[in-house]
Design a protein around this motif. Sequence first.
Motif, mmCIF file in Angstrom:
data_model
loop_
_atom_site.group_PDB
_atom_site.id
_atom_site.type_symbol
_atom_site.label_atom_id
_atom_site.label_comp_id
_atom_site.label_asym_id
_atom_site.label_seq_id
_atom_site.Cartn_x
_atom_site.Cartn_y
_atom_site.Cartn_z
ATOM 1 N N LYS A 197 -3.942 -2.365 -1.966
ATOM 2 C CA LYS A 197 -4.251 -1.632 -1.198
ATOM 3 C C LYS A 197 -5.400 -2.791 -0.684
ATOM 4 N N GLY B 13 1.030 -1.355 0.071
ATOM 5 C CA GLY B 13 0.083 -0.598 -0.190
ATOM 6 C C GLY B 13 0.748 1.300 -0.129
ATOM 7 N N THR C 202 -5.716 0.016 5.106
ATOM 8 C CA THR C 202 -4.156 0.075 5.414
ATOM 9 C C THR C 202 -4.297 -0.335 6.734
ATOM 10 N N LYS D 6 -3.466 -6.216 2.667
ATOM 11 C CA LYS D 6 -3.434 -5.779 4.797
ATOM 12 C C LYS D 6 -2.392 -7.875 4.614
#
Lengths: 102, 355
Positions: free
Chosen positions: A76, A66, B142, A81
Amino acid sequence: MHIAHIMASCMGGIRTAGDLVAWIQMTRKMKIHEAKAYVAEKLGIEVMDLTNEEVMRPLREELGIGTVTSVAGSPKGILAKIKIAELLDIQIPSVDLFKSQI
Amino acid sequence: MQDKILTRMGDGERLWLSNTDLKKDIAEGTADAAERGNVPELTQGEQEQLFTIMADPARIVSVLPGEEVIVSDDGCSMSFYSGQDGGGVGIPMSRMQAVLTYERACGADTTSIGHSDYSYKPVKPIINFETSDYYNISMVTTAPLFYGAQPNMGLYFQPDGPCPNPSELLPLGEIKAALAAQEEAAAMLRDDLVYVGTRLAAIGCEGLNFDTSGSAGDADFMAALEAVADIKKSAPGMPILMGASGEFVIGMHGEVEFNGKRLAGLYPHEQVKVVEDAGADIFGLAVGTSTNRTVAWNLARAVTFLKATTKVADVPVHVNVGMGVCGIPMMEQPPIDSVTRVSKALVQLGKADGL
């Protein structure tokens, strides 16, 4: 007011490595210096460069974790994650749920 | 060094102070905290460093490169769309837009959502709406996304809730009834916190924030601690930030305990140990700002309490630095000269792990 705190003291979130250090504090209960050292080691950079945009911007894009500016096609959100959880060797609840549904 | 220093009172009023008076306020502030909390005063060197931060002629100050810390938040993105009561600027944008703006335009280390009321009790009947929004937003963010609200046990007392009001019972001398009412309310609060926390954990909540715990006293603080321990049993992987509401736990009940520790009167360096014992991952320290003393006096107190807390803490300590807390002036638009001085001092002198 929170913008003033961000300017005065904040690591910079996804501009730099602030979100990564935050993940470590939250999931490993590490204090700030320990958390920074952990993330720097995982990224293979100096602790001082965790807040250096000139180092972190290309590194984030390269790792697919990201970036603050919008790069079409670049990870993103939940995909970033997933990569962050793997990179930092941590469990992120939203990632665990998402992966369980694939 | 200039003869007079431009600074502020705890209510934000500007004033010029002489070097001598500013140093005197710092000395008195740290002495006050040390006496109340039975913790060490700031050293002469630390008081000098705080004076230098306060006396900096620049409008805005900051930590040095490499000293940055994590700035977690308690519904900061809500300020984009909420109204005056929440310090909001009233821009018509969705929760998701606000969170993403905070993450990407502001470079925040963490983001969060919460109910507009910012208490857990009203979340319970709309938990499906909240979990749905949380899940949708967590798919596109994020940075870590917290769900935050206050335990706020006051909502369980009449006329807002079902329990008799101890603030009415105590003046009547109905001590036992007042204690029983708080115990009843604490049990309800604990159940609600666990219910909301468990439902959020089920949809992949990345972090739960019990903000301003203990605002209704020691029974409120106890309910939050018990809820943290309960949630950690069923969802050990969901991080929990437990923040306090003041420099000491108010003994509205006076006798409640957590794991054998009496909660009334605990100062931050003691609060952090019970918060750790409950299983929370981050402790939020809070020290009230006195509006009729200077920012220097208030900040010296906050730094003194913080330094004693970070010294004994095993978990990260994030300092509450909203309006009227830890030296930030108690006003709707805290001036950035004061905000940045508080920010810098808490990190450099108090050794905060985050704000």
